[in-house]
Design an enzyme around this catalytic site. Structure first.
Site, PDB file in Angstrom:
ATOM      1  N   LYS A 210      33.926  43.206  52.019  1.00  0.00           N
ATOM      2  CA  LYS A 210      32.923  42.360  52.678  1.00  0.00           C
ATOM      3  C   LYS A 210      32.164  43.148  53.744  1.00  0.00           C
ATOM      4  O   LYS A 210      30.928  43.084  53.831  1.00  0.00           O
ATOM      5  CB  LYS A 210      33.609  41.148  53.289  1.00  0.00           C
TER       6      LYS A 210
ATOM      7  N   HIS B 174      40.936  37.078   6.949  1.00  0.00           N
ATOM      8  CA  HIS B 174      42.230  37.491   6.409  1.00  0.00           C
ATOM      9  C   HIS B 174      43.237  36.357   6.287  1.00  0.00           C
ATOM     10  O   HIS B 174      43.801  36.100   5.224  1.00  0.00           O
ATOM     11  CB  HIS B 174      42.821  38.606   7.284  1.00  0.00           C
TER      12      HIS B 174
ATOM     13  N   GLN C 283      30.672  39.134  63.877  1.00  0.00           N
ATOM     14  CA  GLN C 283      29.245  39.035  63.570  1.00  0.00           C
ATOM     15  C   GLN C 283      28.619  37.924  64.407  1.00  0.00           C
ATOM     16  O   GLN C 283      29.199  36.836  64.543  1.00  0.00           O
ATOM     17  CB  GLN C 283      29.097  38.736  62.072  1.00  0.00           C
TER      18      GLN C 283
END
Length: 896
Positions: free
Chosen positions: A23, A843, A180
């Site tokens: 991050k 198959h 922040q």
């Protein structure tokens, strides 16, 4: 700002992932690229290591004992670890560095404190929401407490479980913390630059709600949903939901939930202009990362802020290369058609693309009509689906291969933007090429000698393989040998066309028989007519496996020796010669390997070991047959089917001779039956020839790998599987080119691809349409698929994921993801068959009809929805499975 403990956004580089986590690394890249990221800094993993150095030594020992399947134990250990860490003091030197950075960025601001793990927001694992986030943090003490809480959140129950489920070592994951500047948003939300539901890369999907984004991320509110077509810049969807609450910041720190009025909750969170602006911003971020992004954003005033961006890890990769035109293309999974849906390495996919006889433009090796996506092969069928005749023929024929895909293909083919744009192929233009073969098919239907077709074809194949061997022996270097096998692969259609008209004549004869005779009156005889066919290579191989088991019954000592599970197959075989009957068994074994040693499980993937390379799976089948059948049972069973088919033929001929026109209908029926029963066994011969050619190709590729290793450009010969054929040629022609970095990247991607579920159908935009079976009406709760072998059987289910390690008891119903020739021996004991993949002519369907057991194929998630030991009823005629008993099982692990 750069210290051992602090890294600011403007100094973060790609090399700092281990310091700031996924991050933090992404935020640094976004900030430096000029996007509007709130300023801040990362507290590095060095700080986390300093904190953990003071923790008790036995924390990781406790975590090592935790299992993802024992949630009670996980909760107890997680709680104990967190309590221990809460008592660990916060390191003084770390606190000083954090406080100084906080002062430098502005102590008067509020901050968001968020975790950033080193295994977070990676291309293949997001770890989204596994650690904690703290919003509107104000003041020094609150900041330090939030940072410590983030460190401890690496050990929440959900984070521990996520690491266990995704194979991450607890000791190898560290934590950085992002500090922040807080955005006091009036609206916030999430933007996906590709539709996370359909996978469409051209549709941006936006969730938006009032206040801080935590209400949406935590699932507390039903957000508005907006979708934008990124190509046209049109808003495709506006879904305004009642947003009853918002989370808003408090003046002194922290946040609270606020109830919105009825009028407020009904308002749109974004205007149309804001929706389009946000979509454009997302496209810019996507272009920067060159991959679709999951973006968290916040709107404060008139400005959008980006608070997080990470790759969308749930999208299935697009086929590469992307189309050169701007038309919509549609791809169908060739891996499902070949009933092998596991991921394959690049070289194995390159070989498959080379064998396709069309699409080799400008001399390129691989076909443009088969493309790799997520380690699987996808066929671009756009050109033929755009033409109405081609679409009708293709969809009708593809029902025999994968009926589940047909509905999705038909829906896309009807879209105006698909049908009216792009190249289209008119199949009628192929008539001049097909005309000679059509004449040959007609001639084979009514004249000539069908008897002995399989033996004549095998003789032709032997001559062809001998010719290729001679060419290889005459080549003087590995590049020349590689050029020979590539040329033979590209032209493999030529030898196949020598007998392909015979097979088509057999199919046409079977269709004509149903038209000539009353299908309802003679249904049982018409079904029996397709059983007991002699010469089919898969059937003959299965009979040979039974012969090996009979040879092993020569003495009890030999049987006991072969049943030892603690020694390798090679050791078992080498020691068998010293036991009574051992030499006879080994002679039979060597005869089998000389004929079928190039075969094995999932054999279309050339990187997988063949029985001649690793005989363990074959020996496992032989040992399994020893315990479940008496000597000669397999031959007697096959002869019973042959006799049943011949009796059905006589009955049908006699019925055809009765009544008006019997003088003509009788001989015609006789001829068509003869053509059908002699030519239909050829259905596996083209694949058998391809496998034999690949057996000559693999040693050449191994030799090329050894040469590149000797030159120091590969670390090991097997690394060559992570190149393409074109790249192998380039490597041989350019001795100075290093390859190790490319191999590491490809190997990492391949490991990721192994965990993906491949879609049956997808478009060039990444859209994965819904596939569903439009078949017979089934009871509520029944599992629905395609009916391929008539009859109804009730019994005990056995889920088998690996035929190399599991066998069936007589009378069990085989539940498998798919089957190929490596699975054939399990059919001896099977009472019925259910597969997740397949069609009428794949198959498992063909073998089930030959063995006379009911089968339903194309059942989505059958191996997950049906449990071993559960009693079920298979309706092979109607195409569904009833679940009669639900076996008690341990609950699946959920999320915490």
């Amino acid at each position: 700002m750069m210290t051992p403990f602090i890294v600011s956004f403007d100094t973060i580089s790609s090399a700092d992932l281990t310091k700031v986590g996924g991050k933090g690394s992404n935020l640094g890249k976004l900030a430096q690229a000029g996007f509007n990221v709130p300023p801040g800094f990362c507290i590095s993993t060095n700080a986390f290591a300093c904190f953990m150095a003071q923790a008790p030594d036995d924390i990781y020992t406790y975590l090592d004992e935790v299992s993802a399947r024992d949630l009670d134990q996980l909760r107890c250990v997680g709680k104990r670890v967190r309590m221990l860490l809460e008592n660990v003091p916060f390191p003084t030197e770390v606190a000083d560095a954090v406080v100084q950075a906080w002062l430098d960025f502005g102590a008067d601001h509020a901050y968001a404190v968020r975790s950033s793990a080193t295994a977070e927001d990676l291309p293949h694992a997001s770890f989204a929401g596994q650690q904690d986030t703290y919003l509107n943090v104000c003041g020094k003490e609150a900041l330090l407490m939030s940072v410590k809480a983030c460190f401890i959140s690496l050990f929440t129950d959900r984070a521990i479980l996520y690491r266990l489920q995704n194979g991450f070592d607890h000791r190898q994951v560290a934590l950085s913390v992002i500090v922040q500047r807080m955005v006091q948003s009036n609206v916030a939300g999430i933007l996906f630059t590709a539709d996370p539901v359909t996978g469409n890369r051209n549709i941006a999907s936006i969730d938006a709600s009032f206040g801080l984004g935590e209400a949406l991320v935590s699932g507390l509110v039903s957000a508005d949903l907006y979708q934008v077509n990124k190509r046209t810049n049109d808003i495709l969807k506006r879904q305004i939901n009642p947003k009853q609450i918002a989370i808003r910041s408090l003046a002194g720190g922290g946040a609270r939930k606020v109830e919105l009025t009825k009028e407020e909750s009904a308002q749109a969170a974004l205007t149309d202009a804001q929706v389009l602006e946000l979509a454009r911003l997302g496209s810019q971020i996507e272009a920067h990362y060159k991959a679709p992004q999951d973006i968290e954003w916040a709107l404060a005033g008139n400005s959008f802020y980006i608070t997080q961006a990470r790759p969308i890890t749930s999208l299935y990769p697009l086929p590469e290369p992307q189309p050169a035109d701007d038309a919509l293309h549609v791809y169908v999974s060739a891996s499902h058609f070949q009933v092998m849906t596991n991921a394959m390495p690049p070289l194995a996919l390159s070989v498959l693309r080379t064998i396709l006889p069309v699409g080799h433009t400008n001399g390129q090796i691989e076909s443009n009509y088969i493309l790799p996506a997520g380690g699987r092969a996808y066929a671009d069928c756009s050109s033929i689906l755009r033409h109405p005749v081609g679409r009708r023929l293709f969809l009708r024929g593809f029902k025999n291969a994968d009926q589940l895909a047909v509905g999705a293909l038909a829906e896309i083919a009807k879209r105006p933007n698909f049908a009216s744009h792009g190249e289209r192929i008119n199949p009628l233009r192929l008539l001049p090429i097909a005309y000679p073969y059509i004449l040959k098919i007609v001639r084979l239907l009514f004249w000539g000698q069908p008897e002995g077709a399989t033996s004549r074809t095998l003789s032709f194949m032997d001559e062809y393989i001998a010719t290729v061997k001679s060419k290889l022996d005459g080549a003087n270097n590995v590049r020349a040998r590689l050029a020979i096998v590539v040329s033979e692969m590209q032209n493999l259609i030529k030898p196949v066309l020598t007998w392909a008209p015979c097979l088509v004549a057999g199919v046409v004869a079977s269709i004509l028989l149903r038209a000539l005779l009353d299908k309802r009156e003679h249904a049982d005889h018409l079904i029996a007519l397709g059983r007991g066919l002699t010469g089919n290579v898969a059937t003959e191989m299965n009979l040979a496996v039974g012969d090996l088991a009979d040879a092993a019954r020569a003495s009890e000592a030999l049987i006991s020796h072969l049943r030892q599970a603690d020694i390798s197959a090679e050791t078992q075989l080498s020691n068998a010669a010293h036991l009574p009957g051992g030499e006879t068994f080994l002679q039979a074994w060597n005869t089998f390997i000389s004929t079928y040693g190039m075969r094995g499980p999932s054999e279309i993937d050339l990187s997988r070991p063949r029985w001649s390379e690793d005989p363990s799976s074959l020996l496992h089948m032989v040992v399994g047959a020893l315990g479940h059948s008496a000597p000669g049972t397999h031959r007697a069973h096959h002869q019973n089917l042959v006799d049943e088919g011949e009796r059905a033929a006589k009955s049908l001929i006699a019925a055809a001779r009765r009544g008006w026109g019997g003088w003509l209908r009788g001989p015609l029926t006789h001829r068509l039956i003869c053509v059908s029963r002699n030519f239909m066994p050829l259905r596996e011969h083209h694949k058998f020839l391809a496998i034999r050619l690949l057996a000559l190709t693999k040693p050449v590729l191994r030799e090329a790998g050894e040469q590149l290793q000797a030159e120091g450009r590969l670390d090991a010969p097997d690394d060559i599987w992570f190149l393409t054929l074109t790249e192998v040629f380039d490597a041989l022609d350019r001795p100075a080119t290093p390859l190790q970095k490319l191999v590491r990247e490809r190997r990492s991607a391949f490991e990721h691809y192994q965990h993906l579920t491949p879609p049956r159908v997808m478009t060039s935009e990444g859209e994965i349409p819904v596939v569903k079976y439009e078949g017979a009406h089934a009871p509520v709760g029944a599992l629905v698929g395609s009916p391929v072998s008539a009859g109804v059987v009730e019994g005990i289910a056995k889920v088998v994921l690996d035929p190399n390690t599991e066998m069936l008891d007589p009378g069990e119903i085989l539940i498998a993801p798919f089957t190929d020739p490596g699975w054939t021996p399990l059919f001896v004991n099977a009472a019925g068959l259910v597969t997740e993949v397949g069609g009428l002519m794949t198959h498992g369907s063909v073998v089930a009809r030959e063995y006379g057991i009911p089968a339903v194929v194309g059942v989505l998630d059958a191996t997950k929805k049906i449990k071993t030991g559960q009693r079920i009823r298979v309706h092979g005629d109607a195409g569904y499975i009833e679940l009669l008993e639900h076996k008690h099982t341990t609950p699946e692990v959920g999320s915490i």
